[in-house]
Design a protein around this motif. Sequence first.
Motif, PDB file in Angstrom:
ATOM      1  N   SER A 163      -2.509  -1.331  -6.060  1.00  0.00           N
ATOM      2  CA  SER A 163      -3.302  -0.812  -7.181  1.00  0.00           C
ATOM      3  C   SER A 163      -3.027  -1.587  -8.465  1.00  0.00           C
ATOM      4  O   SER A 163      -3.935  -1.772  -9.284  1.00  0.00           O
ATOM      5  N   LEU A 209      -4.897   9.660  -8.163  1.00  0.00           N
ATOM      6  CA  LEU A 209      -6.062   9.132  -7.440  1.00  0.00           C
ATOM      7  C   LEU A 209      -5.710   8.666  -6.036  1.00  0.00           C
ATOM      8  O   LEU A 209      -6.590   8.298  -5.270  1.00  0.00           O
ATOM      9  N   ARG A 210      -4.423   8.668  -5.677  1.00  0.00           N
ATOM     10  CA  ARG A 210      -4.052   8.272  -4.320  1.00  0.00           C
ATOM     11  C   ARG A 210      -4.521   9.298  -3.302  1.00  0.00           C
ATOM     12  O   ARG A 210      -4.644   8.988  -2.117  1.00  0.00           O
ATOM     13  N   TRP A 211      -4.782  10.533  -3.747  1.00  0.00           N
ATOM     14  CA  TRP A 211      -5.254  11.555  -2.827  1.00  0.00           C
ATOM     15  C   TRP A 211      -6.749  11.397  -2.590  1.00  0.00           C
ATOM     16  O   TRP A 211      -7.532  11.216  -3.517  1.00  0.00           O
ATOM     17  N   THR A 212      -7.150  11.481  -1.338  1.00  0.00           N
ATOM     18  CA  THR A 212      -8.564  11.275  -0.980  1.00  0.00           C
ATOM     19  C   THR A 212      -9.457  12.327  -1.622  1.00  0.00           C
ATOM     20  O   THR A 212     -10.551  12.031  -2.093  1.00  0.00           O
ATOM     21  N   GLY A 213      -9.008  13.567  -1.641  1.00  0.00           N
ATOM     22  CA  GLY A 213      -9.840  14.643  -2.171  1.00  0.00           C
ATOM     23  C   GLY A 213      -9.608  14.948  -3.631  1.00  0.00           C
ATOM     24  O   GLY A 213      -9.854  16.085  -4.067  1.00  0.00           O
ATOM     25  N   PHE A 214      -9.167  13.947  -4.405  1.00  0.00           N
ATOM     26  CA  PHE A 214      -8.886  14.194  -5.826  1.00  0.00           C
ATOM     27  C   PHE A 214     -10.159  14.591  -6.561  1.00  0.00           C
ATOM     28  O   PHE A 214     -11.216  13.998  -6.384  1.00  0.00           O
ATOM     29  N   GLU A 274     -13.151   4.593 -10.608  1.00  0.00           N
ATOM     30  CA  GLU A 274     -13.635   5.862 -10.059  1.00  0.00           C
ATOM     31  C   GLU A 274     -14.277   6.752 -11.113  1.00  0.00           C
ATOM     32  O   GLU A 274     -14.592   7.909 -10.845  1.00  0.00           O
ATOM     33  N   ARG A 333     -17.917   8.230 -10.267  1.00  0.00           N
ATOM     34  CA  ARG A 333     -17.914   9.247  -9.205  1.00  0.00           C
ATOM     35  C   ARG A 333     -17.354  10.565  -9.707  1.00  0.00           C
ATOM     36  O   ARG A 333     -17.893  11.643  -9.411  1.00  0.00           O
ATOM     37  N   ALA A 389      -6.518   4.050  -9.719  1.00  0.00           N
ATOM     38  CA  ALA A 389      -5.245   4.521  -9.185  1.00  0.00           C
ATOM     39  C   ALA A 389      -4.112   3.620  -9.668  1.00  0.00           C
ATOM     40  O   ALA A 389      -4.326   2.436  -9.949  1.00  0.00           O
ATOM     41  N   THR A 434       0.804  -1.215   0.000  1.00  0.00           N
ATOM     42  CA  THR A 434       0.000   0.000   0.000  1.00  0.00           C
ATOM     43  C   THR A 434       0.840   1.270   0.000  1.00  0.00           C
ATOM     44  O   THR A 434       0.289   2.363  -0.045  1.00  0.00           O
ATOM     45  N   ASP A 461       3.127   4.265  -1.304  1.00  0.00           N
ATOM     46  CA  ASP A 461       3.277   5.000  -2.548  1.00  0.00           C
ATOM     47  C   ASP A 461       4.680   4.775  -3.114  1.00  0.00           C
ATOM     48  O   ASP A 461       5.677   4.831  -2.389  1.00  0.00           O
TER      49      ASP A 461
END
Length: 416
Positions: A390, A360-365, A406, A409, A384, A153, A155
Amino acid sequence: MPTYPDLPLPEDGKLAENLAHFARALRKAGLPVGPGRTLDAIRAVEAAGFARRDDFFHTLQAVFVSRPEERATFAQVFRLFWRDPRYMEHMMSLMLPQVRGVAEERAAQAAEKRAAEALLDGQLPPMPETGEAPEQIEIDASATMSAEERLKTLDFEQMSAAEIAEARRMLARLSLPVRPLVTRRSRATPAGRRIDPHRTLREALRRGGEIARLPRKAPVTRWPNLVVLCDISGSMSDYSRMVLHFVHAVANRKGQGWARVHAFTFGTRLTNITRHLRARDVDAALRAAGAEAQDWSGGTRIGQSLHAFNRDWSRRVLGQGAVVLLITDGLDRDDAGLLAREIERLHLSCRRLIWLNPLLRWTGFAPKAAGIRAMLPHVDSFRAGHSIASLEALGQAVSDPGDSGEKARLLALLRE
């Protein structure tokens, strides 16, 4: 380009020994340095001399650095190794646990960390004594993960040199299974579900019109091609290297389903590296691919690169239901209209288009960049692509036609 003051180098007759230790530090930091390059470095220094520190730096860089992305790590190891008066203090500050902002964890910090680990041999320096009782921290062991699970997991950009080496070994064991394609052709088989009328009539004619049995047939299946388009621009360099390790493993693993694996890199121009990935040794394969692609860690022109692919290679490699993996962050400097047209043409030419984006690893992307907004409607799955986990999840996107990742969404965010 880094500059260094003119400091006198030791004249104790141990320069060759120091160069060997320096080469060992570079190797621990992740550079492909062997005995041959060490001997070349000694000969180069003998020929060029070392009256000035800058000349010494550039001489060694010309010998030990073979790819643009290795320059930052080389510069850090050189600065820490060759007589920096505060190099040990700097290494200790790098190896101590720190809390950094997300925006600061870029390639320069990763290069410093690998250089410090190489020179300290992976050992953390002792914590300074303050005379105060250390704070007691209780850790719930039941909530911790194994080292391998944590590495899956993590990065790619945040990995140390040792973690990158282990991650590459794990990527070499990964597979990308795919379901065979059912074609319109059929073959004779006793277990077929459909009656073959042509064979039935031919056998009946041989028997004077009597039908003795009903021959059966089944559809012929075949394996699709996999086409990988990998962004090697500066913002994608850490991720593209790891993804290409994974693609090399897929291309050289027999019996997992793919008919052929084609790979292309692009930054400011498109480069076909398919033949290089056929080499069994992954380091030799990526070294040859890096030499072929002259735009590593440069700018990004996704629209122009996709235009070149659609014009020159689409009909050759996308026939018969190929699956395309597009690995890029979507941060493009080209015209958004050109990018939208070319990604739509690519989507219409293949069976499935899967986009891997490390952002896409950022939650608020959110799809705010013009390139991402232009590309998103024309892909089948948006996922991601920043970690081993991933890449493991790619199997679902490849085998499940309904998987969109994703995409749904983010398209909803675009409509708002």
